[in-house]
Enzyme design. Sequence first.
Site, short mmCIF file in Angstrom:
data_model
loop_
_atom_site.label_atom_id
_atom_site.label_comp_id
_atom_site.label_asym_id
_atom_site.label_seq_id
_atom_site.Cartn_x
_atom_site.Cartn_y
_atom_site.Cartn_z
N HIS A 78 0.79 4.88 9.53
CA HIS A 78 1.19 3.54 9.08
C HIS A 78 2.59 2.78 9.99
O HIS A 78 3.69 2.75 9.32
CB HIS A 78 1.53 3.44 7.70
CG HIS A 78 1.47 2.01 6.99
ND1 HIS A 78 0.82 1.81 5.80
CD2 HIS A 78 1.63 0.91 7.46
CE1 HIS A 78 0.71 0.49 5.43
NE2 HIS A 78 1.33 0.04 6.56
N ARG A 82 -5.25 -2.15 5.45
CA ARG A 82 -4.99 -1.33 4.29
C ARG A 82 -5.99 -0.19 4.01
O ARG A 82 -7.02 -0.47 4.31
CB ARG A 82 -4.81 -2.10 3.08
CG ARG A 82 -3.57 -2.93 2.94
CD ARG A 82 -2.21 -1.92 2.57
NE ARG A 82 -1.01 -2.63 2.56
CZ ARG A 82 -0.27 -3.18 3.56
NH1 ARG A 82 -0.49 -2.59 4.69
NH2 ARG A 82 0.82 -3.88 3.32
N GLU A 93 -2.70 7.38 1.19
CA GLU A 93 -1.72 7.62 2.04
C GLU A 93 -0.32 7.65 1.27
O GLU A 93 0.51 8.42 1.87
CB GLU A 93 -1.40 6.65 3.35
CG GLU A 93 -0.87 5.23 2.52
CD GLU A 93 -0.77 4.02 3.75
OE1 GLU A 93 -1.63 3.90 4.62
OE2 GLU A 93 0.31 3.64 3.92
P1 NAD Z 1 -2.86 -13.11 6.78
O1 NAD Z 1 -2.71 -13.46 5.29
O2 NAD Z 1 -2.22 -13.86 7.68
O3 NAD Z 1 -4.55 -12.95 7.30
C1 NAD Z 1 -5.75 -12.34 6.43
C2 NAD Z 1 -6.86 -12.99 6.50
O4 NAD Z 1 -7.71 -12.36 5.59
C3 NAD Z 1 -6.76 -14.53 6.08
O5 NAD Z 1 -7.36 -15.29 7.35
C4 NAD Z 1 -7.78 -14.43 5.06
O6 NAD Z 1 -8.50 -15.73 4.70
C5 NAD Z 1 -8.60 -13.30 5.29
N1 NAD Z 1 -9.35 -12.80 4.27
C6 NAD Z 1 -9.14 -12.78 2.74
N2 NAD Z 1 -10.06 -12.48 2.18
C7 NAD Z 1 -11.11 -12.15 3.05
C8 NAD Z 1 -12.53 -11.45 2.53
N3 NAD Z 1 -12.84 -11.27 1.45
N4 NAD Z 1 -13.23 -11.23 3.73
C9 NAD Z 1 -12.73 -11.46 4.90
N5 NAD Z 1 -11.47 -12.02 5.22
C10 NAD Z 1 -10.58 -12.46 4.25
O7 NAD Z 1 -2.61 -11.56 6.96
P2 NAD Z 1 -2.12 -10.77 8.34
O8 NAD Z 1 -0.66 -11.14 8.24
O9 NAD Z 1 -2.90 -11.36 9.34
O10 NAD Z 1 -2.06 -9.30 7.66
C11 NAD Z 1 -3.41 -8.80 7.65
C12 NAD Z 1 -3.12 -7.41 6.84
O11 NAD Z 1 -2.66 -6.50 7.82
C13 NAD Z 1 -2.28 -7.42 5.70
O12 NAD Z 1 -3.08 -7.79 4.51
C14 NAD Z 1 -1.66 -6.02 5.77
O13 NAD Z 1 -2.41 -5.17 4.56
C15 NAD Z 1 -2.10 -5.48 7.15
N6 NAD Z 1 -0.49 -5.24 7.60
C16 NAD Z 1 -0.61 -3.79 7.99
C17 NAD Z 1 0.56 -3.48 8.78
C18 NAD Z 1 0.88 -2.04 9.33
O14 NAD Z 1 1.80 -1.71 9.65
N7 NAD Z 1 -0.57 -1.48 9.72
C19 NAD Z 1 1.53 -4.42 8.89
C20 NAD Z 1 1.57 -5.67 8.28
C21 NAD Z 1 0.37 -5.98 7.86
#
Ligand code: NAD
Length: 331
Positions: free
Chosen positions: A295, A234, A263
């Site tokens: 994105h 994000r 964005e």
């Molecule tokens: P997820 O929930 O499986 O994993 C997120 C991880 O971040 C978890 O392991 C959690 O413990 C960790 N986390 C939470 N707070 C934290 C902190 N303060 N410091 C460090 N780690 C922390 O999520 P995911 O499915 O792996 O997705 C990750 C991110 O990718 C989403 O939050 C979303 O914003 C982003 N995303 C982007 C796209 C894109 O098109 N670019 C698509 C899907 C998701």
Amino acid sequence: MDVAVFGTKSYDREFLESAAEGSEIRWHYIEPRLTEATAPLAHPFQAICCFVNDEISADVLEVLAAGKTRMIAMRCAGYNNVDLPKAHELGIQVARVPAYSPYAVAEHATGLILTLNRKYHKAYNRVREGDFSLSGLLGFDLNGKTVGVIGTGKIGQLFARIMHGFGCDLLAYDVKPADDCVALGAQYVPLDELLAKSDIISLHCPLLPATRHLISGESIAKLKPGAMVINTSRGGLIDTRAAIQGLKNGQIGSLGIDVYEEEAELFFEDKSETVIQDDVFARLMTFPNVLVTGHQGFFTQNALQAIAEVTVDNLKQFDAGQPLTNQVKVD
Ligand code: NAD
């Protein structure tokens, strides 16, 4: 059930139509994204379908609640654009698609790394113009480099596995370490150590108050000089102004981003005939070592199909008055 789909693109239609085939769902496509100005369009609909760039603020939710809307089906995983406490207070349920294709995003992050490193974007244009020179295309072997993964959830774990396949050493930082990453040989370390030792840092944690501007002036000063920073998570995870300073003084060697703090005003639309008003973004575009994609990390056929199918399931549960499996609850 009639459902208004905000910010509809042709690809949304294609996958939503196919997923809803044979169901009671009738989609009503609305091209503009959801904002306070467009929110009244939702009034006749009990459920609406939204995406990452829709504004689901307290003010917008008030407008929705004044109409029939009682459910928001997010066709994405992230929900940082939703004022959840306000939705809860107004009795509007929010569901999301928690996992669709983590591969899509992990693979895109890898693509950003390879492109920044080996400069495929420049090579493509050069060769098409009959320029076969190599100066300026010099990269480095990924093998043996240290990659720091911040956030080792679904996407971060897959990304770590891909980097492991390249022969990289893995450092990881997460509030909840993942066994799969440890099994790969990743070493969980404090954030400062990861920042100081990584040649490449990739962000995969959600945007929360605790993670906003995780990459700030302060953390950039702790980087190994010349590190590559990748963000497919994000935009708000990076303080863009600080990143620009870091690029200018060489602390950041290259920056690959699929997401950007501001964005919502730019991405998902063709702005090629528009004068961009965002000077921070415009400055970012001047660096030869910055790669921005709009994105598109999620944008694979597999992911769009999975998103549409889970969105339909979420809406069917709401229509049947059942508990929502993928409800986003207030912490
Ligand atoms: P997820 O929930 O499986 O994993 C997120 C991880 O971040 C978890 O392991 C959690 O413990 C960790 N986390 C939470 N707070 C934290 C902190 N303060 N410091 C460090 N780690 C922390 O999520 P995911 O499915 O792996 O997705 C990750 C991110 O990718 C989403 O939050 C979303 O914003 C982003 N995303 C982007 C796209 C894109 O098109 N670019 C698509 C899907 C998701």
